[in-house]
Design a protein around this motif. Structure first.
Motif, PDB file in Angstrom:
ATOM      1  N   SER A   1      54.990  49.383  27.423  1.00 40.39           N
ATOM      2  CA  SER A   1      54.315  48.841  28.592  1.00 40.39           C
ATOM      3  C   SER A   1      52.829  49.149  28.501  1.00 40.39           C
ATOM      4  CB  SER A   1      54.896  49.398  29.893  1.00 40.39           C
ATOM      5  OG  SER A   1      54.696  50.791  29.954  1.00 40.39           O
ATOM      6  N   ILE A   2      52.026  48.281  29.124  1.00 36.55           N
ATOM      7  CA  ILE A   2      50.573  48.455  29.108  1.00 36.55           C
ATOM      8  C   ILE A   2      50.236  49.706  29.918  1.00 36.55           C
ATOM      9  CG2 ILE A   2      48.345  47.445  29.749  1.00 36.55           C
ATOM     10  CD1 ILE A   2      49.705  45.818  27.590  1.00 36.55           C
ATOM     11  N   LEU A   3      49.534  50.627  29.303  1.00 34.67           N
ATOM     12  CA  LEU A   3      49.085  51.833  29.981  1.00 34.67           C
ATOM     13  C   LEU A   3      47.696  51.610  30.560  1.00 34.67           C
ATOM     14  CD1 LEU A   3      49.547  54.816  30.665  1.00 34.67           C
ATOM     15  CD2 LEU A   3      48.536  55.390  28.468  1.00 34.67           C
ATOM     16  N   ASN A   4      46.858  50.904  29.783  1.00 37.82           N
ATOM     17  CA  ASN A   4      45.489  50.656  30.221  1.00 37.82           C
ATOM     18  C   ASN A   4      44.952  49.466  29.440  1.00 37.82           C
ATOM     19  OD1 ASN A   4      43.025  50.994  31.503  1.00 37.82           O
ATOM     20  ND2 ASN A   4      42.289  52.501  30.038  1.00 37.82           N
ATOM     21  N   PHE A   5      44.042  48.723  30.070  1.00 38.27           N
ATOM     22  CA  PHE A   5      43.339  47.664  29.368  1.00 38.27           C
ATOM     23  C   PHE A   5      41.928  47.584  29.918  1.00 38.27           C
ATOM     24  CE2 PHE A   5      41.786  43.357  28.729  1.00 38.27           C
ATOM     25  CZ  PHE A   5      41.947  43.259  27.349  1.00 38.27           C
ATOM     26  N   SER A   6      40.951  47.574  29.031  1.00 42.42           N
ATOM     27  CA  SER A   6      39.553  47.476  29.422  1.00 42.42           C
ATOM     28  C   SER A   6      39.006  46.143  28.940  1.00 42.42           C
ATOM     29  CB  SER A   6      38.754  48.623  28.795  1.00 42.42           C
ATOM     30  OG  SER A   6      37.370  48.396  28.976  1.00 42.42           O
ATOM     31  N   ALA A   7      38.646  45.284  29.884  1.00 42.27           N
ATOM     32  CA  ALA A   7      38.076  43.985  29.527  1.00 42.27           C
ATOM     33  C   ALA A   7      36.698  44.164  28.896  1.00 42.27           C
ATOM     34  CB  ALA A   7      37.980  43.099  30.763  1.00 42.27           C
ATOM     35  N   GLU A   8      35.939  45.173  29.325  1.00 40.03           N
ATOM     36  CA  GLU A   8      34.605  45.408  28.773  1.00 40.03           C
ATOM     37  C   GLU A   8      34.667  45.772  27.295  1.00 40.03           C
ATOM     38  OE1 GLU A   8      35.349  47.623  31.622  1.00 40.03           O
ATOM     39  OE2 GLU A   8      34.797  45.987  32.954  1.00 40.03           O
ATOM     40  N   ASN A   9      35.640  46.627  26.941  1.00 41.99           N
ATOM     41  CA  ASN A   9      35.775  47.063  25.543  1.00 41.99           C
ATOM     42  C   ASN A   9      36.693  46.160  24.744  1.00 41.99           C
ATOM     43  OD1 ASN A   9      34.202  49.291  26.238  1.00 41.99           O
ATOM     44  ND2 ASN A   9      35.984  50.533  26.717  1.00 41.99           N
TER      45      ASN A   9
ATOM     46  N   LYS B   1      53.042  33.195  38.223  1.00 45.97           N
ATOM     47  CA  LYS B   1      51.784  33.233  37.460  1.00 45.97           C
ATOM     48  C   LYS B   1      50.615  33.546  38.388  1.00 45.97           C
ATOM     49  CE  LYS B   1      53.154  31.899  33.311  1.00 45.97           C
ATOM     50  NZ  LYS B   1      53.135  32.781  32.177  1.00 45.97           N
ATOM     51  N   GLY B   2      50.688  33.025  39.623  1.00 46.86           N
ATOM     52  CA  GLY B   2      49.623  33.306  40.593  1.00 46.86           C
ATOM     53  C   GLY B   2      49.492  34.789  40.895  1.00 46.86           C
ATOM     54  N   TRP B   3      50.636  35.456  41.112  1.00 47.52           N
ATOM     55  CA  TRP B   3      50.597  36.901  41.376  1.00 47.52           C
ATOM     56  C   TRP B   3      50.198  37.663  40.125  1.00 47.52           C
ATOM     57  CZ3 TRP B   3      49.762  39.391  45.526  1.00 47.52           C
ATOM     58  CH2 TRP B   3      50.150  38.876  46.755  1.00 47.52           C
ATOM     59  N   GLN B   4      50.645  37.227  38.966  1.00 45.13           N
ATOM     60  CA  GLN B   4      50.229  37.895  37.735  1.00 45.13           C
ATOM     61  C   GLN B   4      48.716  37.811  37.568  1.00 45.13           C
ATOM     62  OE1 GLN B   4      52.518  36.646  34.320  1.00 45.13           O
ATOM     63  NE2 GLN B   4      54.448  37.023  35.348  1.00 45.13           N
ATOM     64  N   LYS B   5      48.143  36.668  37.924  1.00 48.49           N
ATOM     65  CA  LYS B   5      46.685  36.521  37.842  1.00 48.49           C
ATOM     66  C   LYS B   5      46.005  37.445  38.854  1.00 48.49           C
ATOM     67  CE  LYS B   5      42.913  33.282  37.941  1.00 48.49           C
ATOM     68  NZ  LYS B   5      42.406  31.979  38.250  1.00 48.49           N
ATOM     69  N   ARG B   6      46.543  37.510  40.081  1.00 51.81           N
ATOM     70  CA  ARG B   6      45.965  38.409  41.079  1.00 51.81           C
ATOM     71  C   ARG B   6      46.059  39.863  40.629  1.00 51.81           C
ATOM     72  NH1 ARG B   6      48.001  36.167  46.892  1.00 51.81           N
ATOM     73  NH2 ARG B   6      46.390  34.588  47.153  1.00 51.81           N
ATOM     74  N   PHE B   7      47.201  40.237  40.057  1.00 58.10           N
ATOM     75  CA  PHE B   7      47.359  41.610  39.573  1.00 58.10           C
ATOM     76  C   PHE B   7      46.337  41.913  38.484  1.00 58.10           C
ATOM     77  CE2 PHE B   7      52.147  41.639  40.751  1.00 58.10           C
ATOM     78  CZ  PHE B   7      51.823  41.775  42.085  1.00 58.10           C
ATOM     79  N   SER B   8      46.079  40.945  37.634  1.00 58.94           N
ATOM     80  CA  SER B   8      45.072  41.102  36.600  1.00 58.94           C
ATOM     81  C   SER B   8      43.695  41.307  37.228  1.00 58.94           C
ATOM     82  CB  SER B   8      45.075  39.853  35.705  1.00 58.94           C
ATOM     83  OG  SER B   8      44.014  39.878  34.811  1.00 58.94           O
ATOM     84  N   LEU B   9      43.404  40.581  38.290  1.00 62.54           N
ATOM     85  CA  LEU B   9      42.128  40.740  38.989  1.00 62.54           C
ATOM     86  C   LEU B   9      42.037  42.085  39.702  1.00 62.54           C
ATOM     87  CD1 LEU B   9      41.658  37.155  40.477  1.00 62.54           C
ATOM     88  CD2 LEU B   9      40.400  38.193  38.576  1.00 62.54           C
ATOM     89  N   VAL B  10      43.160  42.575  40.221  1.00 59.44           N
ATOM     90  CA  VAL B  10      43.167  43.901  40.853  1.00 59.44           C
ATOM     91  C   VAL B  10      42.809  44.958  39.812  1.00 59.44           C
ATOM     92  CG1 VAL B  10      44.620  45.668  41.930  1.00 59.44           C
ATOM     93  CG2 VAL B  10      44.764  43.309  42.713  1.00 59.44           C
ATOM     94  N   GLU B  11      43.371  44.833  38.609  1.00 61.37           N
ATOM     95  CA  GLU B  11      43.017  45.761  37.529  1.00 61.37           C
ATOM     96  C   GLU B  11      41.524  45.670  37.207  1.00 61.37           C
ATOM     97  OE1 GLU B  11      44.606  48.055  35.557  1.00 61.37           O
ATOM     98  OE2 GLU B  11      46.312  47.914  36.903  1.00 61.37           O
ATOM     99  N   LYS B  12      41.018  44.450  37.142  1.00 67.01           N
ATOM    100  CA  LYS B  12      39.609  44.213  36.847  1.00 67.01           C
ATOM    101  C   LYS B  12      38.729  44.802  37.951  1.00 67.01           C
ATOM    102  CE  LYS B  12      36.847  40.184  35.535  1.00 67.01           C
ATOM    103  NZ  LYS B  12      36.883  38.718  35.475  1.00 67.01           N
ATOM    104  N   ALA B  13      39.245  44.831  39.186  1.00 69.21           N
ATOM    105  CA  ALA B  13      38.503  45.360  40.334  1.00 69.21           C
ATOM    106  C   ALA B  13      38.641  46.873  40.463  1.00 69.21           C
ATOM    107  CB  ALA B  13      38.965  44.678  41.612  1.00 69.21           C
ATOM    108  N   GLY B  14      39.277  47.522  39.511  1.00 66.75           N
ATOM    109  CA  GLY B  14      39.374  48.982  39.532  1.00 66.75           C
ATOM    110  C   GLY B  14      40.655  49.523  40.120  1.00 66.75           C
ATOM    111  N   GLY B  15      41.710  48.721  40.189  1.00 70.68           N
ATOM    112  CA  GLY B  15      42.987  49.179  40.719  1.00 70.68           C
ATOM    113  C   GLY B  15      43.127  48.851  42.192  1.00 70.68           C
ATOM    114  N   PRO B  16      44.185  49.353  42.835  1.00 69.58           N
ATOM    115  CA  PRO B  16      44.470  48.968  44.222  1.00 69.58           C
ATOM    116  C   PRO B  16      43.418  49.401  45.248  1.00 69.58           C
ATOM    117  CG  PRO B  16      46.022  50.625  43.463  1.00 69.58           C
ATOM    118  CD  PRO B  16      45.208  50.224  42.282  1.00 69.58           C
ATOM    119  N   LYS B  17      42.552  50.320  44.902  1.00 70.39           N
ATOM    120  CA  LYS B  17      41.478  50.700  45.831  1.00 70.39           C
ATOM    121  C   LYS B  17      40.291  49.745  45.748  1.00 70.39           C
ATOM    122  CE  LYS B  17      42.780  55.446  46.303  1.00 70.39           C
ATOM    123  NZ  LYS B  17      42.399  56.837  46.296  1.00 70.39           N
ATOM    124  N   LEU B  18      40.315  48.840  44.759  1.00 71.97           N
ATOM    125  CA  LEU B  18      39.300  47.794  44.582  1.00 71.97           C
ATOM    126  C   LEU B  18      37.884  48.354  44.519  1.00 71.97           C
ATOM    127  CD1 LEU B  18      40.777  45.136  47.058  1.00 71.97           C
ATOM    128  CD2 LEU B  18      41.257  45.388  44.627  1.00 71.97           C
TER     129      LEU B  18
END
Length: 187
Positions: free
Chosen positions: A4-12, A76-93
Motif C-alpha cells: 500500500s502507498i505509504l507516502n507520495f510527494s508530487a513535488e519530488n 473515480k470522483g472520490w479517488q480524485k478528491r482523496f488525491s487532492l486531500v493528500e496534495k493539500a497536506g492531508g485531512p487538516k488541509l
C-alpha cells in the motif's frame, strides 16, 4: 508483489510503498500506471527491479481500504478528491491555500453536505461525526443567537447557515479519514 502507498510527494515525483513482505520500496511517479494520483493507503500491485525500486505500480482493485470499503466501491470522483486531500497536506488541509481555486473548493466544501448535513453523513456511514457536528452546530447557533440578541442584530439568516457550513466544510476531510485512514471517531 502487493502493498500500500505509504507516502507520495508530487513535488519530488516519488513515493514509498509498504509491501506485504514488511519492506519499503520507493517508486518514481513515472512507474505509477493509473490515471489518478496516488495517495496514502491505496493498495497496489507492483514489481521490484534489480535496484530494489518498485516498478509497474498499479491499483490493486480486489483489496479493501483501511476503512473496510472495497476499492471498487470508491468512485473515480472520490479517488480524485482523496488525491487532492493528500496534495493539500492531508485531512487538516494545511496546504489547501496552495491549490488552484477549483481544487481548493473540491476539498474544502461539499454542496451535498451543505444541503443534507447529518443525513449526508449517515449515508456515508459517519454517524458518530454526524452526532458530534450536529451538537457543535447547535451550541454554536445558541451562542450566536445570544450574542447577536445582545446587540439587537438580526440573527435568523446568519444562524441558519451555521450548521450547514460546518457539515459542508468537514465532509471531504472526514470521509477521507474514514475511507483512507480507517478512522471513524467522534470528531
Amino acid at each position: 508483489m502487493r502493498g500500500s502507498i505509504l507516502n507520495f510527494s508530487a513535488e519530488n515525483a516519488r513515493g514509498i510503498i509498504t509491501a506485504s513482505d514488511s519492506k519499503r520500496y520507493e517508486f518514481d511517479a513515472g512507474e505509477w500506471k493509473e490515471s489518478i494520483a496516488p495517495f496514502r493507503g491505496q493498495p497496489v500491485d507492483f514489481e521490484v527491479n534489480e535496484n530494489g525500486m518498485a516498478v509497474g505500480v498499479y491499483l490493486s482493485l480486489d483489496e479493501t481500504s483501511p476503512g473496510g470499503q472495497s476499492k471498487k466501491e470508491i468512485s473515480k470522483g472520490w479517488q480524485k478528491r482523496f488525491s487532492l486531500v493528500e496534495k493539500a497536506g492531508g485531512p487538516k488541509l494545511k496546504e489547501a491555500r496552495n491549490l488552484p481555486f477549483g481544487e481548493r473548493c473540491s476539498v474544502s466544501f461539499s454542496f451535498l453536505a451543505f444541503f443534507f448535513g447529518p443525513i449526508y453523513y449517515l449515508i456515508k456511514g459517519m454517524w458518530r461525526k454526524a452526532i458530534t457536528l450536529l451538537g457543535i452546530g447547535l451550541v454554536a447557533v445558541i451562542v450566536l443567537e445570544f450574542v447577536l440578541g445582545l446587540f439587537n442584530l438580526p440573527s435568523e439568516i446568519i444562524s441558519s447557515f451555521v450548521i450547514p457550513m460546518i457539515f459542508a466544510t468537514r465532509a471531504v476531510p472526514d470521509y477521507y479519514k474514514k475511507v483512507v485512514e480507517g478512522k471513524d471517531d467522534w470528531l
